[in-house]
Design a protein around this motif. Structure first.
Motif, PDB file in Angstrom:
ATOM      1  N   ILE A  78       0.861  -1.184   0.000  1.00  0.00           N
ATOM      2  CA  ILE A  78       0.000   0.000   0.000  1.00  0.00           C
ATOM      3  C   ILE A  78       0.893   1.229   0.000  1.00  0.00           C
ATOM      4  O   ILE A  78       1.773   1.362   0.854  1.00  0.00           O
ATOM      5  CB  ILE A  78      -0.941   0.019   1.223  1.00  0.00           C
ATOM      6  CG1 ILE A  78      -1.894  -1.192   1.174  1.00  0.00           C
ATOM      7  CG2 ILE A  78      -1.744   1.325   1.270  1.00  0.00           C
ATOM      8  CD1 ILE A  78      -2.796  -1.331   2.374  1.00  0.00           C
ATOM      9  N   VAL A  79       0.678   2.107  -0.969  1.00  0.00           N
ATOM     10  CA  VAL A  79       1.390   3.381  -1.050  1.00  0.00           C
ATOM     11  C   VAL A  79       0.360   4.460  -0.740  1.00  0.00           C
ATOM     12  O   VAL A  79      -0.537   4.715  -1.532  1.00  0.00           O
ATOM     13  CB  VAL A  79       2.015   3.588  -2.451  1.00  0.00           C
ATOM     14  CG1 VAL A  79       2.712   4.936  -2.526  1.00  0.00           C
ATOM     15  CG2 VAL A  79       2.961   2.446  -2.796  1.00  0.00           C
ATOM     16  N   ILE A  94      -3.921   8.492   4.557  1.00  0.00           N
ATOM     17  CA  ILE A  94      -5.378   8.587   4.613  1.00  0.00           C
ATOM     18  C   ILE A  94      -6.005   7.366   5.274  1.00  0.00           C
ATOM     19  O   ILE A  94      -6.891   7.495   6.119  1.00  0.00           O
ATOM     20  CB  ILE A  94      -5.946   8.835   3.203  1.00  0.00           C
ATOM     21  CG1 ILE A  94      -5.525  10.234   2.734  1.00  0.00           C
ATOM     22  CG2 ILE A  94      -7.456   8.659   3.165  1.00  0.00           C
ATOM     23  CD1 ILE A  94      -5.737  10.499   1.261  1.00  0.00           C
ATOM     24  N   LEU A  95      -5.546   6.168   4.906  1.00  0.00           N
ATOM     25  CA  LEU A  95      -6.147   4.965   5.488  1.00  0.00           C
ATOM     26  C   LEU A  95      -5.858   4.842   6.983  1.00  0.00           C
ATOM     27  O   LEU A  95      -6.723   4.454   7.763  1.00  0.00           O
ATOM     28  CB  LEU A  95      -5.671   3.710   4.765  1.00  0.00           C
ATOM     29  CG  LEU A  95      -6.173   3.532   3.338  1.00  0.00           C
ATOM     30  CD1 LEU A  95      -5.640   2.233   2.740  1.00  0.00           C
ATOM     31  CD2 LEU A  95      -7.693   3.555   3.280  1.00  0.00           C
ATOM     32  N   SER A 126      -4.938   7.364   9.179  1.00  0.00           N
ATOM     33  CA  SER A 126      -5.495   8.469   9.972  1.00  0.00           C
ATOM     34  C   SER A 126      -7.011   8.583   9.834  1.00  0.00           C
ATOM     35  O   SER A 126      -7.660   9.240  10.641  1.00  0.00           O
ATOM     36  CB  SER A 126      -4.864   9.793   9.543  1.00  0.00           C
ATOM     37  OG  SER A 126      -5.296  10.149   8.236  1.00  0.00           O
ATOM     38  N   ARG A 127      -7.528   7.982   8.769  1.00  0.00           N
ATOM     39  CA  ARG A 127      -8.951   8.111   8.423  1.00  0.00           C
ATOM     40  C   ARG A 127      -9.361   9.576   8.277  1.00  0.00           C
ATOM     41  O   ARG A 127     -10.451   9.977   8.656  1.00  0.00           O
ATOM     42  CB  ARG A 127      -9.841   7.392   9.425  1.00  0.00           C
ATOM     43  CG  ARG A 127      -9.620   5.902   9.411  1.00  0.00           C
ATOM     44  CD  ARG A 127     -10.680   5.184  10.163  1.00  0.00           C
ATOM     45  NE  ARG A 127     -10.354   3.756  10.173  1.00  0.00           N
ATOM     46  CZ  ARG A 127     -11.201   2.832  10.539  1.00  0.00           C
ATOM     47  NH1 ARG A 127     -12.408   3.157  10.916  1.00  0.00           N
ATOM     48  NH2 ARG A 127     -10.848   1.584  10.527  1.00  0.00           N
ATOM     49  N   GLN A 128      -8.459  10.361   7.725  1.00  0.00           N
ATOM     50  CA  GLN A 128      -8.738  11.768   7.457  1.00  0.00           C
ATOM     51  C   GLN A 128      -8.346  12.069   6.020  1.00  0.00           C
ATOM     52  O   GLN A 128      -7.240  11.722   5.613  1.00  0.00           O
ATOM     53  CB  GLN A 128      -7.934  12.666   8.403  1.00  0.00           C
ATOM     54  CG  GLN A 128      -8.363  12.596   9.833  1.00  0.00           C
ATOM     55  CD  GLN A 128      -9.798  13.059  10.031  1.00  0.00           C
ATOM     56  OE1 GLN A 128     -10.240  14.024   9.419  1.00  0.00           O
ATOM     57  NE2 GLN A 128     -10.546  12.356  10.856  1.00  0.00           N
ATOM     58  N   PRO A 129      -9.159  12.629   5.198  1.00  0.00           N
ATOM     59  CA  PRO A 129     -10.542  13.000   5.490  1.00  0.00           C
ATOM     60  C   PRO A 129     -11.445  11.766   5.437  1.00  0.00           C
ATOM     61  O   PRO A 129     -11.154  10.818   4.711  1.00  0.00           O
ATOM     62  CB  PRO A 129     -10.897  13.951   4.342  1.00  0.00           C
ATOM     63  CG  PRO A 129     -10.065  13.454   3.194  1.00  0.00           C
ATOM     64  CD  PRO A 129      -8.785  12.937   3.809  1.00  0.00           C
ATOM     65  N   TRP A 130     -12.493  11.784   6.203  1.00  0.00           N
ATOM     66  CA  TRP A 130     -13.439  10.666   6.228  1.00  0.00           C
ATOM     67  C   TRP A 130     -14.819  11.207   6.472  1.00  0.00           C
ATOM     68  O   TRP A 130     -14.947  12.050   7.358  1.00  0.00           O
ATOM     69  CB  TRP A 130     -13.065   9.679   7.336  1.00  0.00           C
ATOM     70  CG  TRP A 130     -13.617   8.306   7.086  1.00  0.00           C
ATOM     71  CD1 TRP A 130     -14.879   7.888   7.358  1.00  0.00           C
ATOM     72  CD2 TRP A 130     -12.939   7.187   6.528  1.00  0.00           C
ATOM     73  NE1 TRP A 130     -15.033   6.586   7.002  1.00  0.00           N
ATOM     74  CE2 TRP A 130     -13.844   6.120   6.487  1.00  0.00           C
ATOM     75  CE3 TRP A 130     -11.651   6.994   6.041  1.00  0.00           C
ATOM     76  CZ2 TRP A 130     -13.517   4.879   5.989  1.00  0.00           C
ATOM     77  CZ3 TRP A 130     -11.335   5.752   5.561  1.00  0.00           C
ATOM     78  CH2 TRP A 130     -12.255   4.703   5.532  1.00  0.00           C
ATOM     79  N   PRO A 131     -15.826  10.830   5.771  1.00  0.00           N
ATOM     80  CA  PRO A 131     -15.812   9.926   4.629  1.00  0.00           C
ATOM     81  C   PRO A 131     -15.346  10.635   3.362  1.00  0.00           C
ATOM     82  O   PRO A 131     -15.325  11.854   3.292  1.00  0.00           O
ATOM     83  CB  PRO A 131     -17.278   9.503   4.499  1.00  0.00           C
ATOM     84  CG  PRO A 131     -18.054  10.670   5.011  1.00  0.00           C
ATOM     85  CD  PRO A 131     -17.200  11.267   6.102  1.00  0.00           C
ATOM     86  N   THR A 139      -0.395  -3.786  -5.717  1.00  0.00           N
ATOM     87  CA  THR A 139      -0.146  -2.536  -4.992  1.00  0.00           C
ATOM     88  C   THR A 139      -1.349  -1.608  -5.100  1.00  0.00           C
ATOM     89  O   THR A 139      -1.879  -1.397  -6.188  1.00  0.00           O
ATOM     90  CB  THR A 139       1.095  -1.819  -5.564  1.00  0.00           C
ATOM     91  OG1 THR A 139       2.203  -2.718  -5.538  1.00  0.00           O
ATOM     92  CG2 THR A 139       1.427  -0.579  -4.744  1.00  0.00           C
ATOM     93  N   LEU A 140      -1.756  -1.080  -3.959  1.00  0.00           N
ATOM     94  CA  LEU A 140      -2.783  -0.046  -3.885  1.00  0.00           C
ATOM     95  C   LEU A 140      -2.062   1.283  -3.722  1.00  0.00           C
ATOM     96  O   LEU A 140      -1.258   1.447  -2.803  1.00  0.00           O
ATOM     97  CB  LEU A 140      -3.703  -0.290  -2.688  1.00  0.00           C
ATOM     98  CG  LEU A 140      -4.639   0.848  -2.274  1.00  0.00           C
ATOM     99  CD1 LEU A 140      -5.631   1.171  -3.383  1.00  0.00           C
ATOM    100  CD2 LEU A 140      -5.381   0.485  -0.987  1.00  0.00           C
ATOM    101  N   VAL A 141      -2.321   2.216  -4.646  1.00  0.00           N
ATOM    102  CA  VAL A 141      -1.712   3.546  -4.586  1.00  0.00           C
ATOM    103  C   VAL A 141      -2.833   4.556  -4.365  1.00  0.00           C
ATOM    104  O   VAL A 141      -3.787   4.614  -5.146  1.00  0.00           O
ATOM    105  CB  VAL A 141      -0.938   3.883  -5.879  1.00  0.00           C
ATOM    106  CG1 VAL A 141      -0.313   5.270  -5.786  1.00  0.00           C
ATOM    107  CG2 VAL A 141       0.110   2.821  -6.170  1.00  0.00           C
ATOM    108  N   ILE A 142      -2.715   5.346  -3.308  1.00  0.00           N
ATOM    109  CA  ILE A 142      -3.755   6.306  -2.943  1.00  0.00           C
ATOM    110  C   ILE A 142      -3.234   7.715  -3.200  1.00  0.00           C
ATOM    111  O   ILE A 142      -2.173   8.097  -2.700  1.00  0.00           O
ATOM    112  CB  ILE A 142      -4.156   6.134  -1.468  1.00  0.00           C
ATOM    113  CG1 ILE A 142      -4.685   4.723  -1.262  1.00  0.00           C
ATOM    114  CG2 ILE A 142      -5.182   7.178  -1.060  1.00  0.00           C
ATOM    115  CD1 ILE A 142      -4.906   4.346   0.160  1.00  0.00           C
TER     116      ILE A 142
END
Length: 188
Positions: free
Chosen positions: A8-9, A14-15, A17-22, A155-158
């Motif tokens: 995971i990149v 974000i994942l 800290s869960r910010q911003p959410w939703p 790989t998940l890239v956010i």
């Protein structure tokens, strides 16, 4: 999924800290089967995935629901108004959304405006994501659906979150003026 090596990149964290959410996450339609192995199991129930209301869409919904995601049936071509209402309710409950932006009919890698329009209506940011598996099979379909090969790396890239748009911003700009490039949307 258990044989895949997942990376995971997430440079903005974000994942974690869960910010911003939703938020509204965007992915390519042909990578939808990567969601299960790539998303941390404790977060899956916090995501609702927009899936076509078609028979094929129901198969995909069954697969992603088995690994812990929720689904909303609808698209620009079938059940769109009802899906929009459901997606707004999901965001109001504090859950995030995943939208395959080039579906349900393509063309492949050409984003439609649904995610940008939903961001305008809800005031929630769009976060572009991509899922990559260099070692994969491709199905002969309009989107060349990708299936990672066993024991391969996925790989998940956010990307970065887009700025929240205010009602005044929405009046000045049309949803079509939303820039996927500025939102960090990776091409392939």
């Amino acid at each position: 999924g258990q044989t895949l090596r997942v990376g995971i990149v997430d440079p903005e964290g974000i994942l974690l800290s869960r910010q911003p959410w939703p938020f509204i996450a965007t992915i390519w339609h042909n990578r939808i089967l990567f969601l299960g192995p790539c998303c941390p199991p404790d977060l899956r129930s916090q995501f609702n995935v927009l899936i076509s209301a078609s028979r094929d869409g129901r198969y995909i919904a069954d697969v992603i629901e088995k690994v812990g995601f929720r689904s909303v049936a609808g698209s620009s071509s079938r059940g769109g108004v009802q899906a929009l209402r459901q997606l707004m309710a999901v965001l109001e409950r504090g859950q995030s959304i995943i939208i395959p932006v080039d579906g349900p009919r393509g063309p492949r890698y050409h984003p439609h405006l649904g995610a940008a329009g939903l961001a305008d209506l809800s005031g929630r940011p769009v976060i572009a994501a991509t899922l990559n598996a260099p070692s994969r099979w491709e199905v002969k379909s309009w989107d060349r659906l990708q299936i990672p090969k066993p024991f391969s790396r996925v790989t998940l890239v956010i990307g970065k979150a887009s700025k929240k748009r205010t009602a005044a911003d929405s009046r000045r700009k049309k949803p079509g003026e939303f820039s996927f490039a500025r939102a960090g949307f990776p091409e392939e």
